[in-house]
Design a protein around this motif. Structure first.
Motif, PDB file in Angstrom:
ATOM      1  N   ALA A   5       0.888  -1.242   0.113  1.00 34.08           N
ATOM      2  CA  ALA A   5       0.109  -0.159  -0.046  1.00 34.08           C
ATOM      3  C   ALA A   5       0.908   1.144  -0.047  1.00 34.08           C
ATOM      4  O   ALA A   5       1.804   1.334   0.676  1.00 34.08           O
ATOM      5  CB  ALA A   5      -1.034   0.071   1.343  1.00 34.08           C
ATOM      6  N   LEU A  42     -10.401   5.588  -0.613  1.00 35.14           N
ATOM      7  CA  LEU A  42      -9.024   4.986  -0.652  1.00 35.14           C
ATOM      8  C   LEU A  42      -8.724   4.157   0.845  1.00 35.14           C
ATOM      9  O   LEU A  42      -8.055   3.187   0.963  1.00 35.14           O
ATOM     10  CB  LEU A  42      -8.099   5.891  -0.955  1.00 35.14           C
ATOM     11  N   LEU A  45     -10.184   0.928   1.214  1.00 37.27           N
ATOM     12  CA  LEU A  45      -9.558   0.094   0.264  1.00 37.27           C
ATOM     13  C   LEU A  45      -8.192  -0.334   0.818  1.00 37.27           C
ATOM     14  O   LEU A  45      -7.451  -0.879   0.080  1.00 37.27           O
ATOM     15  CB  LEU A  45      -9.543   0.393  -1.118  1.00 37.27           C
ATOM     16  N   HIS A  47      -5.542   2.072   1.757  1.00 40.95           N
ATOM     17  CA  HIS A  47      -4.401   2.725   1.348  1.00 40.95           C
ATOM     18  C   HIS A  47      -4.113   3.700   2.427  1.00 40.95           C
ATOM     19  O   HIS A  47      -5.121   4.392   2.821  1.00 40.95           O
ATOM     20  CB  HIS A  47      -4.674   3.238   0.168  1.00 40.95           C
ATOM     21  N   VAL A  49      -4.077   7.237   3.671  1.00 44.10           N
ATOM     22  CA  VAL A  49      -4.474   8.308   2.918  1.00 44.10           C
ATOM     23  C   VAL A  49      -4.604   9.641   3.843  1.00 44.10           C
ATOM     24  O   VAL A  49      -4.977   9.681   5.153  1.00 44.10           O
ATOM     25  CB  VAL A  49      -5.813   8.041   2.148  1.00 44.10           C
ATOM     26  N   SER A 255     -11.998   6.165  -6.535  1.00 44.34           N
ATOM     27  CA  SER A 255     -10.905   5.534  -5.595  1.00 44.34           C
ATOM     28  C   SER A 255     -10.813   4.119  -5.938  1.00 44.34           C
ATOM     29  O   SER A 255      -9.566   3.566  -5.640  1.00 44.34           O
ATOM     30  CB  SER A 255     -12.013   5.677  -4.423  1.00 44.34           C
ATOM     31  N   ALA A 256     -11.638   3.563  -6.580  1.00 42.56           N
ATOM     32  CA  ALA A 256     -11.440   2.036  -6.817  1.00 42.56           C
ATOM     33  C   ALA A 256     -10.341   1.898  -8.104  1.00 42.56           C
ATOM     34  O   ALA A 256      -9.496   0.993  -8.043  1.00 42.56           O
ATOM     35  CB  ALA A 256     -12.478   1.081  -7.022  1.00 42.56           C
ATOM     36  N   SER A 259      -7.047   2.803  -6.421  1.00 43.08           N
ATOM     37  CA  SER A 259      -6.767   1.648  -5.876  1.00 43.08           C
ATOM     38  C   SER A 259      -6.060   0.679  -6.454  1.00 43.08           C
ATOM     39  O   SER A 259      -4.979   0.065  -6.287  1.00 43.08           O
ATOM     40  CB  SER A 259      -7.824   1.096  -4.720  1.00 43.08           C
ATOM     41  N   LEU A 262      -2.730   1.625  -7.945  1.00 38.89           N
ATOM     42  CA  LEU A 262      -1.755   1.813  -6.818  1.00 38.89           C
ATOM     43  C   LEU A 262      -1.293   0.242  -6.613  1.00 38.89           C
ATOM     44  O   LEU A 262      -0.018  -0.306  -6.465  1.00 38.89           O
ATOM     45  CB  LEU A 262      -2.187   2.493  -5.727  1.00 38.89           C
ATOM     46  N   ASP A 263      -2.183  -0.655  -6.357  1.00 39.40           N
ATOM     47  CA  ASP A 263      -1.872  -2.136  -5.921  1.00 39.40           C
ATOM     48  C   ASP A 263      -1.019  -2.898  -7.362  1.00 39.40           C
ATOM     49  O   ASP A 263      -0.168  -3.718  -6.762  1.00 39.40           O
ATOM     50  CB  ASP A 263      -3.119  -2.875  -5.992  1.00 39.40           C
ATOM     51  N   ARG A 315     -12.506  -3.447   0.765  1.00 43.76           N
ATOM     52  CA  ARG A 315     -12.034  -4.460   0.083  1.00 43.76           C
ATOM     53  C   ARG A 315     -12.875  -5.547   0.292  1.00 43.76           C
ATOM     54  O   ARG A 315     -13.110  -6.380  -0.693  1.00 43.76           O
ATOM     55  CB  ARG A 315     -10.694  -4.882   0.623  1.00 43.76           C
TER      56      ARG A 315
END
Length: 320
Positions: A5, A42, A45, A47, A49, A255-256, A259, A262-263, A315
């Motif tokens: 993350a 976020l 999920l 992260h 933030v 945001s998804a 995410s 980022l992942d 998640r």
């Protein structure tokens, strides 16, 4: 490849959504504000933030702070002020779609503006009122330009015409933010208002191939979303759901999407993550990670439509 993350920084408004149904009944005030909704998504999920925003010490502000804290969002120092928290009145039509009127003043405090430049940041997101409404919009653009050499950037115009005056007064600022971003998510309504008479698809394609963002995604409500990158395009359907309201659905999509990227290591510290994103979007055909990220984003938006207010999934909700 899966990456740990990465810390995200979101800059923009947090406000209270006062919901009015189609019959004129007023419900309770719900936490909202497009950038704050993205930060909450976020956080849920997984992260780390931080949110640079402006909320009051009143009842609305207290609810917002608790809501964000419970979702894993850390407010930047200077984000809480003695002024009243801004509000948006969301009026729902018979289909659950929301129209908005606002009581808002936007700027970061000097303390918050300085704090944006401290602490870890792998990715910065901004947009909506904060990126468009003076006097705070200049601070937002400066934050984006500061972050770009250090981190990837995403931007959602999420324009509010009733607050902004003529479209031609916004184009230069929007285009500057698009040029400074790696990922842009916009609605077809944003693009139709910003460029009257132009095909939104043509605008998105131009943005994606003009040397600025590597990925441009246009959401189209119940018609799903369409993405463009330098070497391709993809249409993603919207899952069919029973709609409670559409408040925050676009923010949940954003945001998804962030995410998932980022992942996958396609967003994160610059220049390495930016180079990976450009490589992925420069290939022929559909990069599998982009297809998965867009499908996940569409699922997140649809799930949010089944809930009242801006309530993005975590998640577990998305079975991640």
């Amino acid at each position: 490849m899966t990456f740990t993350a990465a810390p995200a920084l979101v800059v923009g408004e947090a406000l209270a959504d006062v919901v009015v149904d189609a019959a004129g009944g007023v419900g309770r005030a719900l936490p909202g504000g497009s950038p704050a909704n993205v930060a909450l998504g976020l956080g849920r999920l997984g992260h780390p933030v931080r949110l640079a925003t402006r909320v009051g010490r009143d009842a609305h502000g207290g609810r917002l702070r608790r809501h964000l804290r419970e979702g894993g969002v850390l407010l930047i120092p200077g984000s809480v002020t003695g002024e009243a928290t801004s509000t948006a009145t969301a009026t729902l039509d018979a289909s659950g779609a929301a129209g908005y009127t606002f009581d808002i003043s936007w700027s970061l405090t000097a303390e918050a503006a300085a704090a944006v430049r401290s602490g870890p940041v792998a990715h910065l997101h901004t947009g909506s009122i904060a990126a468009a409404l003076p006097p705070g919009a200049d601070t937002v653009l400066a934050a984006v330009r500061w972050a770009a050499p250090r981190a990837t950037v995403s931007y959602d115009p999420n324009l509010r015409p009733d607050l902004l005056g003529p479209a031609e007064g916004q184009r230069e600022r929007v285009e500057a933010l698009v040029a400074a971003s790696d990922v842009v998510k916009a609605s077809d309504e944003d693009l139709a208002w910003l460029y009257p008479g132009a095909d939104p698809d043509a605008t998105a394609r131009h943005w994606a191939t003009g040397g600025g963002p590597s990925l441009v995604v246009v959401t189209r409500g119940a018609r799903g979303a369409r993405a463009w990158w330098r070497s391709g395009t993809l249409e993603v359907p919207a899952p069919r759901v029973t709609v409670a309201d559409t408040i925050g659905a676009g923010d949940a999509f954003t945001s998804a999407l962030i995410s998932a990227l980022l992942d996958a290591g396609l967003l994160g510290p610059a220049p390495e993550s930016r180079a990976r994103l450009r490589e992925a979007t420069g290939r022929g055909g559909l990069p599998p990670v982009l297809g998965g990220a867009l499908t996940l984003a569409a699922r997140a938006a649809a799930l949010t439509c089944t809930r009242t207010g801006a309530d993005p999934p975590g998640r577990a909700d998305l079975a991640l």
